[in-house]
Design an enzyme around this catalytic site. Structure first.
Site, PDB file in Angstrom:
ATOM      1  N   HIS A  17       0.842  -1.206   0.000  1.00  0.00           N
ATOM      2  CA  HIS A  17       0.000   0.000   0.000  1.00  0.00           C
ATOM      3  C   HIS A  17       0.875   1.254   0.000  1.00  0.00           C
ATOM      4  CE1 HIS A  17      -2.994  -2.599   2.450  1.00  0.00           C
ATOM      5  NE2 HIS A  17      -3.509  -2.481   1.242  1.00  0.00           N
ATOM      6  N   LYS A  41     -17.674  -6.786   8.791  1.00  0.00           N
ATOM      7  CA  LYS A  41     -16.334  -7.362   8.696  1.00  0.00           C
ATOM      8  C   LYS A  41     -15.619  -7.308  10.042  1.00  0.00           C
ATOM      9  CE  LYS A  41     -12.382  -7.242   5.585  1.00  0.00           C
ATOM     10  NZ  LYS A  41     -11.719  -6.532   4.508  1.00  0.00           N
ATOM     11  N   ARG A  90      -1.216  -6.489  -7.870  1.00  0.00           N
ATOM     12  CA  ARG A  90      -0.098  -7.376  -7.526  1.00  0.00           C
ATOM     13  C   ARG A  90       0.062  -8.512  -8.513  1.00  0.00           C
ATOM     14  NH1 ARG A  90      -2.336  -8.736  -1.694  1.00  0.00           N
ATOM     15  NH2 ARG A  90      -4.048  -9.025  -3.110  1.00  0.00           N
ATOM     16  N   SER A 127      -2.532  -7.725   3.155  1.00  0.00           N
ATOM     17  CA  SER A 127      -2.924  -7.528   4.551  1.00  0.00           C
ATOM     18  C   SER A 127      -3.268  -8.855   5.214  1.00  0.00           C
ATOM     19  CB  SER A 127      -4.111  -6.568   4.653  1.00  0.00           C
ATOM     20  OG  SER A 127      -3.722  -5.267   4.282  1.00  0.00           O
TER      21      SER A 127
END
Length: 151
Positions: A17, A41, A90, A127
């Site tokens: 990030h 979440k 990515r 993450s």
């Protein structure tokens, strides 16, 4: 003013990030790192911790602002007068997923999505990997900026 929103949950902020945000600075007059709030979440880090991690990482960069938001990213872009969404890629799976979101956003608004490829040195970091390393008491500090530390 060319303003971009860099949305995400940032649970936690990773070197990937950080790389995308840093490389986006010359492209935009302002980048708003927007932490999305999803009540359904479960997060490892609180909203306040995630916001602090990002603010501390970019404390010397006046072009970076950190905010939180709920709802659709395109609606938040309109509210913040941002013409662009900044996203990092990515791998091919990221591309397919992000392409579908970008097309949807484009059909809902005039917002353009700008993709930057992650640097090869950070392309493997996510993450979820960082959270797994932390849960298993591994050395996560190699994967995150200095501002991200577990208490």
């Amino acid at each position: 003013m060319k303003r971009a929103i860099f949305p995400g949950s940032f649970d936690p902020l990773t070197l990937g990030h950080h790389d995308i945000i840093t490389r986006g600075i010359p492209l935009f007059d302002e980048i708003i790192v927007a932490i999305g709030i999803n009540a359904d979440k479960k997060y490892m880090f609180s909203l306040e911790e995630r916001k602090k991690f990002i603010e501390e990482a970019f404390k010397d960069e006046p072009k970076i602002k950190v905010t939180t938001y709920k709802g659709l990213t395109v609606d938040y872009c309109k509210a913040m007068d941002a013409e662009f969404i900044l996203r990092g890629l990515r791998n091919p799976a990221d591309f397919e997923f992000e392409k579908a979101i970008a097309h949807t956003n484009r059909s809902l608004s005039e917002i353009e999505t700008v993709f930057l490829l992650t640097a090869s040195r950070t392309s493997y970091i996510s993450s979820s990997i960082v959270r797994d390393v932390i849960r298993n008491k591994g050395d996560y500090t190699l994967l995150v900026p200095d501002s991200v530390r577990v208490k």
